[in-house]
Enzyme design. Structure first.
Site, mmCIF file in Angstrom:
data_model
loop_
_atom_site.group_PDB
_atom_site.id
_atom_site.type_symbol
_atom_site.label_atom_id
_atom_site.label_comp_id
_atom_site.label_asym_id
_atom_site.label_seq_id
_atom_site.Cartn_x
_atom_site.Cartn_y
_atom_site.Cartn_z
ATOM 1 N NE ARG A 26 61.921 66.532 -3.001
ATOM 2 C CZ ARG A 26 62.844 67.248 -3.610
ATOM 3 N NH1 ARG A 26 63.852 67.743 -2.917
ATOM 4 N NH2 ARG A 26 62.789 67.490 -4.895
ATOM 5 C CE LYS A 29 64.288 70.603 -0.536
ATOM 6 N NZ LYS A 29 65.352 70.624 0.482
ATOM 7 C CB ILE A 433 86.218 69.725 3.775
ATOM 8 C CG1 ILE A 433 86.688 70.232 5.138
ATOM 9 C CG2 ILE A 433 85.797 68.278 3.899
ATOM 10 C CD1 ILE A 433 87.993 69.639 5.644
ATOM 11 C CG HIS A 643 86.072 65.454 5.779
ATOM 12 N ND1 HIS A 643 86.334 66.366 6.781
ATOM 13 C CD2 HIS A 643 84.731 65.509 5.560
ATOM 14 C CE1 HIS A 643 85.194 66.948 7.135
ATOM 15 N NE2 HIS A 643 84.212 66.442 6.407
ATOM 16 C CG HIS A 696 76.863 72.410 9.634
ATOM 17 N ND1 HIS A 696 78.024 71.853 10.122
ATOM 18 C CD2 HIS A 696 76.415 71.568 8.689
ATOM 19 C CE1 HIS A 696 78.238 70.708 9.495
ATOM 20 N NE2 HIS A 696 77.285 70.510 8.634
#
Ligand code: GLN
Ligand code: ZN
Length: 758
Positions: A26, A29, A433, A643, A696
């Protein structure tokens, strides 16, 4: 032993359609995140990208792949790259040369600006940035990235077949801004593509791969018309086009596709083996067929006997020189390689293939390698006979299911009153949530515990303290229905999978979800069952700390299914129902522990939809039943929530209603309450919490802004239907912004309540 491969055929050509971008470890990333955090320079970042590309090209070359893709690497997303290439980035981000800064501003939310919307790439868990079509788009083509990658590969002695996302797919995946008709850009878009193709031809590129996965979906006449027009014009450019389709069958689009007269056509015969005959029947004499027979989306070994039967059929009909062996789609959707897996049981590992190993399969199939075929047949037989894959108790439970196992005792209209009386909630109840900030501290403790540096007692004590703090914060903010905060969870699927039988876990099986985000889907290799409770302890502990109602939090059967690598030896429906049975036991245990509200998250319900509308009903039927199976074993007084997020729900609203959850919370702040119109039109019967702010983004909306959204919602719904909550879980946020946002949310609610009372 016959393995179904004729050894007298010459080796076929091989292709890859796209390679995972993240790197074995990764690297990408970490490079990206380092850059965003200001710890890496731009030059540094771009060098990591260059090295990864070089490494990936070299390993594809070494594997023996003939057509090696370029331009499949992306700094963030290939759809955004295509927009940059065509000069078709959204107007609201300005025009002209796209600097790295602007590129990431389009991709990532910041305090100043909302990024482009993210949407799931067809039915995968990859998210692309949604094009925004408007009249003022400049279409100033810039082939820098495209050509420089080709050049980079050439410097390594590797000739590539560059990949572009095709015009039809790009156009249809986008959204018209303020009702703008994307098709009005048709001519400009086609011209921009032509310019790109001409520049490729000039750079002595003979073959280009143009991805048009949208051709595996239902298309309007207008779309087909546009498609025909575009490819007719591309025909004038001296370059061979491999028109690449995948994820489903071409069906009625096949004629337009063949008519497009591209030199090559790629089809997915893993998802749709039956289309091979249809395609062979109509392919034109000059066209070559790329047969996508190695699954690009799952990690199981290919059944060579089946794949070579398809290849042989193609060869028989077209001749070997017109057949190419390929993965079904880009390998973007599978992890890099299996070498990093030291902990998987050896037997299970022998049934798996990641990207690098899949390249090996492609080459072996193309060569009709007899030894490889024999090993493959042995592994396939071994997997089929493995006892670890079958749990007779679970099979018996499934076989014994009755109609009534899929329904609550009473309809919602009756349950609502019972629940209202039992819970005593105010009008417009506020809740979240589920997850609260997964701070560095939370992750540090989990890592220490997992690596054996922290004892189970110490880790649990830490989690209890985190839960207690979370409860106190929620009380202080004034939320009505509390949650424990999900601090014990690494991930909403993996956490559950680790408790369940039938799942295995990789160490490095990372797949890109978006940008720098990767997921490590668990592997479902056998029948699923639940040996012991998974969440009861934490929820019960949280409940003991407060007098307010506590909501238990589970991940739903379809989401667990969708976000795992699913076994391909039994139908998905069966696995989904097995998971549902396991969750049903958990739901019942939570109820027995006096948790009166239980949320079963199904954010992935929609992404499981087949690409073809005619297949929707069959899927929705078993998917809805899976949810109902998980949630209907409770008393009327127990309130079931669900949800959903990150997609459009309008078209499956009847199925969402059929879940018969008492309350549903949905993402809607980003789509600006468009959802509510749908609710108004279709009339949703139960209770709903349309998210009032986007989690977000670090941006904290003020109470006024949320109040305005609530007000809109209150007009679309009956007052007793409306719940108040954020768009999604808060795990990616920090505490200060979380507290501010939720405080504003409660203030907005108080204002609405006061108004209703007045
Ligand atoms: N309960 C989960 C959370 O809050 C839901 C996450 C999701 O919808 N993706 O994190
Ligand atoms: Zn969500």
């Amino acid at each position: 032993m016959t393995v179904g491969i004729a050894s007298n055929i010459p080796a076929l050509k091989t292709a890859n359609l796209g390679f995972p971008r993240m790197g074995r470890q990764r690297e990408w990333k970490f490079a990206l995140e380092g850059y965003w955090a200001g710890k890496r320079t731009e030059a540094d970042l771009l060098e990591v990208a260059r090295n990864l590309r070089a490494e990936h090209w070299k390993l594809q070359k070494a594997a023996g792949i003939d057509f090696i893709p370029s331009n499949d690497f992306s700094l963030y997303d290939q759809v955004l790259d295509t927009l940059v290439l065509l000069g078709a980035t959204p107007e609201r981000f300005g025009s002209g040369y796209v600097t790295l800064e602007r590129y990431f501003a389009m991709a990532r939310n910041s305090r100043e600006q909302t990024a482009m919307e993210m949407t799931k790439w067809f039915d995968t868990n990859y998210h692309y940035l949604t094009p925004e079509w408007s009249a003022g788009i400049s279409f100033e083509v810039n082939t820098d990235k495209l050509l420089s990658e080709i050049h980079e590969a050439r410097m390594l002695g590797i000739e590539t077949r560059p990949v572009l996302i095709g015009p039809l797919t790009l156009l249809l995946l986008g959204k018209g801004v303020d009702g703008f008709d994307p098709f009005s850009l048709a001519d400009k878009l086609i011209a921009a593509y032509k310019t790109v193709l001409a520049q490729l031809a000039e750079a002595k590129i003979w073959w280009v791969q143009i991805d048009e996965p949208i051709l595996a979906t239902d298309l309007s006449e207008q779309a087909i018309h546009f498609f025909r027009k575009a490819y007719r014009q591309f025909g004038a450019v001296p370059i061979k086009i491999m028109l690449t389709t995948y994820f489903d069958r071409l069906a009625e689009n096949l004629f337009a596709v063949v008519d497009a007269n591209t030199t090559g056509l790629h089809i997915d015969v893993v998802r749709a083996p039956q289309q091979l005959d249809e395609v062979l029947a109509v392919l034109k004499p000059h066209q070559v067929l790329s047969v996508g027979c190695v699954e690009g989306r799952n990690i199981w070994l290919t059944n060579f006997a089946e794949a070579s039967a398809l290849l042989n059929k193609a060869v028989k009909s077209l001749g070997a020189e017109r057949v190419i062996v390929a993965p079904s789609c880009s390998l973007l959707h599978v992890p890099h390689d299996l070498r990093g897996e030291s902990k998987l049981p050896a037997r299970l590992k022998s049934w798996l293939r990641f990207a690098e190993e899949k390249l090996g399969e492609i080459v072996a199939l193309a060569k009709a390698d007899a030894e490889a075929a024999q090993q493959n047949a042995a592994a396939i037989a071994d997997r089929a006979s493995a006892e670890s894959s079958v749990n007779p108790t679970v099979r018996a439970q499934l076989a014994a299911l009755k109609e009534s196992d899929f329904s609550r005792n009473a309809p919602y209209s009756e349950r609502a009153g019972v629940q209202r009386a039992a819970l005593g909630l105010p009008l417009f109840p506020t809740t979240t949530i589920g997850s609260f900030p997964q701070t560095a501290e939370v992750r540090k403790h989990r890592a220490a515990f997992r690596q054996g540096h922290e004892t189970a007692e110490a880790y649990e004590a830490f989690l209890r303290a985190a839960i207690e703090n979370c409860i106190r914060q929620q009380e202080a903010i004034g939320l009505d229905v509390l949650v424990h905060g999900e601090f014990e969870r690494n991930d909403m699927v993996e956490y559950f999978a680790e408790f369940l039988e039938g799942f295995a876990f990789t160490e490095n099986g990372w797949v890109q979800s978006y940008g720098s985000r990767c997921v490590k889907p668990p592997v479902i290799f056998g029948d699923v069952s639940r040996p012991k409770p998974m969440t009861v302890k934490w929820t019960q502990y949280a409940r003991s700390l407060t007098s307010r109602p506590m909501k238990g939090m589970l991940t739903g059967p379809i989401t667990i299914l969708q976000w795992s690598f699913v076994r391909n030896d039994i139908p998905r429906q069966q696995t989904a129902w097995q998971i549902a049975l396991a969750l049903r036991a958990e739901v019942n245990d939570l109820e027995a522990a006096r948790i009166d509200i239980i949320q079963v998250d199904e954010p992935a319900l929609r992404e499981g939809l087949p690409l073809r509308h005619r297949d929707w009903d069959a899927y929705l039927d078993w998917a809805v039943k899976a949810f109902r199976l998980a949630t209907s074993g409770v008393h009327n007084r127990t309130q079931i929530h669900t949800h959903m997020c990150y997609c459009e729900f309008e078209d499956i609203l009847p199925s969402i209603a059929a879940l018969d959850a008492d309350v549903i919370s949905m993402e809607s702040a980003r789509s600006r309450m468009e959802l509510l119109d749908a609710f108004r039109t279709h009339g949703y019967p139960n209770e709903i919490g349309p998210g009032v702010y986007d989690i977000h983004s670090p941006r904290v909306p003020d109470a006024q802004e949320m109040y305005a959204l609530l007000k809109q919602a209150a007009q679309a719904l009956k007052p007793e239907q409306l719940w108040v909550n954020p768009d999604c879980g808060l795990k990616t946020r920090g505490w200060p912004e979380t507290i501010s946002a939720l405080t504003n949310m409660c203030a907005a609610t108080a204002r609405l309540r006061a108004e209703v009372r007045a």
